[in-house]
Design a protein around this motif. Structure first.
Motif, PDB file in Angstrom:
ATOM      1  N   LEU A  38       0.863  -1.220   0.131  1.00  0.00           N
ATOM      2  CA  LEU A  38       0.019  -0.229   0.004  1.00  0.00           C
ATOM      3  C   LEU A  38       1.008   1.346   0.103  1.00  0.00           C
ATOM      4  CD1 LEU A  38      -2.912  -0.987   2.215  1.00  0.00           C
ATOM      5  CD2 LEU A  38      -2.889  -1.135  -0.112  1.00  0.00           C
ATOM      6  N   ALA A  39       1.849   1.138   0.574  1.00  0.00           N
ATOM      7  CA  ALA A  39       2.938   2.384   0.685  1.00  0.00           C
ATOM      8  C   ALA A  39       3.266   2.692  -0.875  1.00  0.00           C
ATOM      9  CB  ALA A  39       4.054   2.037   1.551  1.00  0.00           C
ATOM     10  N   GLY A  40       3.705   1.278  -1.561  1.00  0.00           N
ATOM     11  CA  GLY A  40       3.960   1.587  -2.861  1.00  0.00           C
ATOM     12  C   GLY A  40       3.009   2.140  -3.815  1.00  0.00           C
ATOM     13  N   CYS A  41       1.797   1.740  -3.585  1.00  0.00           N
ATOM     14  CA  CYS A  41       0.579   2.664  -4.239  1.00  0.00           C
ATOM     15  C   CYS A  41       0.495   3.968  -3.977  1.00  0.00           C
ATOM     16  CB  CYS A  41      -0.865   1.771  -3.706  1.00  0.00           C
ATOM     17  SG  CYS A  41      -0.994   0.029  -4.473  1.00  0.00           S
ATOM     18  N   VAL A  42       0.928   4.335  -2.635  1.00  0.00           N
ATOM     19  CA  VAL A  42       0.759   5.754  -2.358  1.00  0.00           C
ATOM     20  C   VAL A  42       1.889   6.556  -3.174  1.00  0.00           C
ATOM     21  CG1 VAL A  42       1.177   7.414  -0.549  1.00  0.00           C
ATOM     22  CG2 VAL A  42      -0.581   5.326  -0.139  1.00  0.00           C
ATOM     23  N   LEU A  43       3.054   6.109  -3.105  1.00  0.00           N
ATOM     24  CA  LEU A  43       4.005   6.574  -3.805  1.00  0.00           C
ATOM     25  C   LEU A  43       3.864   6.560  -5.334  1.00  0.00           C
ATOM     26  CD1 LEU A  43       7.077   5.093  -1.877  1.00  0.00           C
ATOM     27  CD2 LEU A  43       6.552   7.221  -1.755  1.00  0.00           C
ATOM     28  N   LEU A  44       3.309   5.524  -5.711  1.00  0.00           N
ATOM     29  CA  LEU A  44       2.904   5.707  -7.444  1.00  0.00           C
ATOM     30  C   LEU A  44       1.853   6.684  -7.470  1.00  0.00           C
ATOM     31  CD1 LEU A  44       3.431   4.436 -10.035  1.00  0.00           C
ATOM     32  CD2 LEU A  44       1.180   2.679  -9.403  1.00  0.00           C
ATOM     33  N   ALA A  45       0.953   6.892  -6.733  1.00  0.00           N
ATOM     34  CA  ALA A  45      -0.298   7.926  -7.005  1.00  0.00           C
ATOM     35  C   ALA A  45       0.429   9.249  -6.916  1.00  0.00           C
ATOM     36  CB  ALA A  45      -1.088   7.659  -5.814  1.00  0.00           C
ATOM     37  N   ALA A  46       1.428   9.367  -5.696  1.00  0.00           N
ATOM     38  CA  ALA A  46       2.051  10.738  -5.714  1.00  0.00           C
ATOM     39  C   ALA A  46       2.921  11.008  -7.085  1.00  0.00           C
ATOM     40  CB  ALA A  46       2.958  10.810  -4.772  1.00  0.00           C
ATOM     41  N   GLY A  47       3.212   9.903  -7.614  1.00  0.00           N
ATOM     42  CA  GLY A  47       4.298  10.065  -8.900  1.00  0.00           C
ATOM     43  C   GLY A  47       3.443  10.354 -10.121  1.00  0.00           C
ATOM     44  N   VAL A  48       2.260   9.873 -10.141  1.00  0.00           N
ATOM     45  CA  VAL A  48       1.241  10.204 -11.572  1.00  0.00           C
ATOM     46  C   VAL A  48       0.086  11.080 -11.312  1.00  0.00           C
ATOM     47  CG1 VAL A  48       1.875   7.857 -12.286  1.00  0.00           C
ATOM     48  CG2 VAL A  48      -0.074   8.236 -10.973  1.00  0.00           C
ATOM     49  N   LEU A  49      -0.322  11.479 -10.206  1.00  0.00           N
ATOM     50  CA  LEU A  49      -1.348  12.504 -10.082  1.00  0.00           C
ATOM     51  C   LEU A  49      -0.866  13.831  -9.529  1.00  0.00           C
ATOM     52  CD1 LEU A  49      -3.772  10.005  -7.876  1.00  0.00           C
ATOM     53  CD2 LEU A  49      -3.756  10.613 -10.409  1.00  0.00           C
ATOM     54  N   PRO A  50      -1.812  14.723  -9.726  1.00  0.00           N
ATOM     55  CA  PRO A  50      -1.617  15.997  -9.308  1.00  0.00           C
ATOM     56  C   PRO A  50      -1.249  16.054  -7.560  1.00  0.00           C
ATOM     57  CG  PRO A  50      -3.406  16.124 -10.487  1.00  0.00           C
ATOM     58  CD  PRO A  50      -3.206  14.661 -10.416  1.00  0.00           C
ATOM     59  N   PRO A  51      -0.289  17.166  -7.180  1.00  0.00           N
ATOM     60  CA  PRO A  51      -0.039  18.118  -8.059  1.00  0.00           C
ATOM     61  C   PRO A  51       1.408  18.144  -8.720  1.00  0.00           C
ATOM     62  CG  PRO A  51       0.840  18.262  -5.711  1.00  0.00           C
ATOM     63  CD  PRO A  51      -0.001  17.149  -5.667  1.00  0.00           C
ATOM     64  N   LEU A  52       1.968  16.596  -8.607  1.00  0.00           N
ATOM     65  CA  LEU A  52       3.450  16.535  -9.267  1.00  0.00           C
ATOM     66  C   LEU A  52       3.379  16.258 -10.506  1.00  0.00           C
ATOM     67  CD1 LEU A  52       6.526  16.000  -8.954  1.00  0.00           C
ATOM     68  CD2 LEU A  52       6.000  13.715  -8.379  1.00  0.00           C
ATOM     69  N   ALA A  53       2.149  15.623 -11.091  1.00  0.00           N
ATOM     70  CA  ALA A  53       2.150  15.295 -12.613  1.00  0.00           C
ATOM     71  C   ALA A  53       2.382  16.630 -13.616  1.00  0.00           C
ATOM     72  CB  ALA A  53       1.086  14.194 -12.816  1.00  0.00           C
ATOM     73  N   PRO A  54       1.348  17.519 -13.390  1.00  0.00           N
ATOM     74  CA  PRO A  54       1.249  18.698 -14.070  1.00  0.00           C
ATOM     75  C   PRO A  54       2.739  19.524 -14.008  1.00  0.00           C
ATOM     76  CG  PRO A  54      -0.723  18.754 -12.800  1.00  0.00           C
ATOM     77  CD  PRO A  54       0.265  17.531 -12.121  1.00  0.00           C
ATOM     78  N   TRP A  55       3.136  19.466 -12.909  1.00  0.00           N
ATOM     79  CA  TRP A  55       4.728  20.146 -12.798  1.00  0.00           C
ATOM     80  C   TRP A  55       5.750  19.328 -13.497  1.00  0.00           C
ATOM     81  CZ3 TRP A  55       8.542  19.148  -8.595  1.00  0.00           C
ATOM     82  CH2 TRP A  55       9.695  20.296  -8.557  1.00  0.00           C
ATOM     83  N   ALA A  56       5.578  18.073 -13.435  1.00  0.00           N
ATOM     84  CA  ALA A  56       6.567  17.379 -14.065  1.00  0.00           C
ATOM     85  C   ALA A  56       6.441  17.696 -15.877  1.00  0.00           C
ATOM     86  CB  ALA A  56       6.228  15.995 -14.038  1.00  0.00           C
ATOM     87  N   TYR A  57       5.119  17.956 -16.161  1.00  0.00           N
ATOM     88  CA  TYR A  57       5.239  18.369 -17.735  1.00  0.00           C
ATOM     89  C   TYR A  57       5.857  19.609 -18.106  1.00  0.00           C
ATOM     90  CZ  TYR A  57       1.498  15.040 -19.068  1.00  0.00           C
ATOM     91  OH  TYR A  57       0.876  13.746 -19.455  1.00  0.00           O
ATOM     92  N   ASP A  58       5.872  20.563 -17.179  1.00  0.00           N
ATOM     93  CA  ASP A  58       6.520  21.843 -17.335  1.00  0.00           C
ATOM     94  C   ASP A  58       7.883  22.019 -16.825  1.00  0.00           C
ATOM     95  OD1 ASP A  58       4.033  22.412 -18.569  1.00  0.00           O
ATOM     96  OD2 ASP A  58       3.113  22.836 -16.586  1.00  0.00           O
ATOM     97  N   ASP A  59       8.263  21.179 -15.864  1.00  0.00           N
ATOM     98  CA  ASP A  59       9.642  21.466 -15.142  1.00  0.00           C
ATOM     99  C   ASP A  59      10.533  20.202 -15.317  1.00  0.00           C
ATOM    100  OD1 ASP A  59      11.607  21.890 -13.293  1.00  0.00           O
ATOM    101  OD2 ASP A  59      10.683  23.961 -12.894  1.00  0.00           O
TER     102      ASP A  59
END
Length: 280
Positions: free
Chosen positions: A58-79
């Motif tokens: 479940l910790a792996g799922c949380v880390l995966l969600a943090a990587g593919v969902l906002p707010p990180l995902a939109p920032w990763a597109y632009d930076d």
């Protein structure tokens, strides 16, 4: 190294498609694991199922969600710095948690005996053994980074949504395979000894360090973003990768099960041969 990657949103209803699809995937992954763990406990109350493994998955799922969902995902597109943080979460940190959850063992606990034997037989086949070889996983994981950042591939994936998600999928699968072969509690075909796996991990650490140093210095890279973003991304890769690989080394040692030498029954002592009397 100028310009920013284009960020294209596809919408489904009120929720962008690039948010809805990964969110549903992560939820299904987590819920499926929890349901199988509960079923495994019901089927074999005595053996049960480790809550530590469930927590790791479940910790792996949380880390995966943090990587593919906002707010990180939109920032990763632009930076580019966001991209590198996203890469670490999807390709290194989340896979370690997912693998430590022992999903293959859990699946075997839930399958009927016949299907379980077929799955075990599949894991022993030659193509799977080649894929699960530490050298193969090293090439798939670290080798991809060299191709990605020292060729036009990164710029192409940044401008194309399909390639962008294909890259994420590769990072996740390659990261899970690498963690599984090196430190996974699940059975693996022809898993090498701990010293060999530590050597492979050491090569991965050195390769990450070299790539990040070359990236920071701007030597040979092909990344069309501002220099400060490239250098910031290189630092994230250098220090964040070191932490992830240290955790992987700890997991390798923690999941190591030394093979005990079998105690052989003492062989009966031979009776000393009596000397024949000399013939006069």
């Amino acid at each position: 190294m100028t310009g920013h990657p284009a960020h294209h949103h596809q919408e489904t209803g009120d929720l962008p498609l690039d948010v809805a699809v990964p969110a549903v995937f992560v939820v299904l992954l987590a819920v499926g694991y929890v349901l199988m763990a509960a079923r495994a406990r019901r089927r074999n109350v005595q053996a049960g199922w480790s809550r530590w493994r469930t927590g790791g998955f479940l910790a792996g799922c949380v880390l995966l969600a943090a990587g593919v969902l906002p707010p990180l995902a939109p920032w990763a597109y632009d930076d580019f710095r966001g991209h590198m943080l996203q890469h670490l979460l999807i390709g290194m940190y989340a896979p370690l948690g997912l693998v430590l959850g022992a999903p293959v063992t859990l699946l075997l606990r839930n399958l009927p005996a016949g299907q379980g034997r077929r799955l075990t037989s599949l894991l022993q086949r030659r193509p799977v053994q080649v894929l699960a070889n530490p050298v193969t996983t090293l090439v798939l994981g670290v080798g991809t980074l060299a191709v990605l950042y020292f060729t036009p591939l990164y710029n192409a994936t940044s401008a194309n949504t399909g390639l962008h998600w294909l890259l994420h999928t590769h990072f996740l699968l390659a990261g899970c395979l690498f963690a599984y072969v090196l430190a996974g509690p699940d059975p693996a075909p022809a898993r090498p000894s701990v010293p060999v796996r530590l050597v492979v991990l050491g090569v991965a650490i050195a390769a990450h360090a070299v790539i990040s140093q070359l990236m920071y210095g701007g030597f040979g890279i092909n990344i069309h973003v501002p220099v400060d973003q490239v250098q910031g991304g290189a630092q994230i890769m250098y220090y964040g990768g070191d932490i992830a690989e240290l955790l992987l080394a700890v997991a390798l040692i923690a999941t190591w099960r030394p093979e005990h030498t079998r105690c052989r029954a003492p062989s009966p002592q031979r009776r000393p041969k009596t000397a024949r009397p000399a013939i006069p």
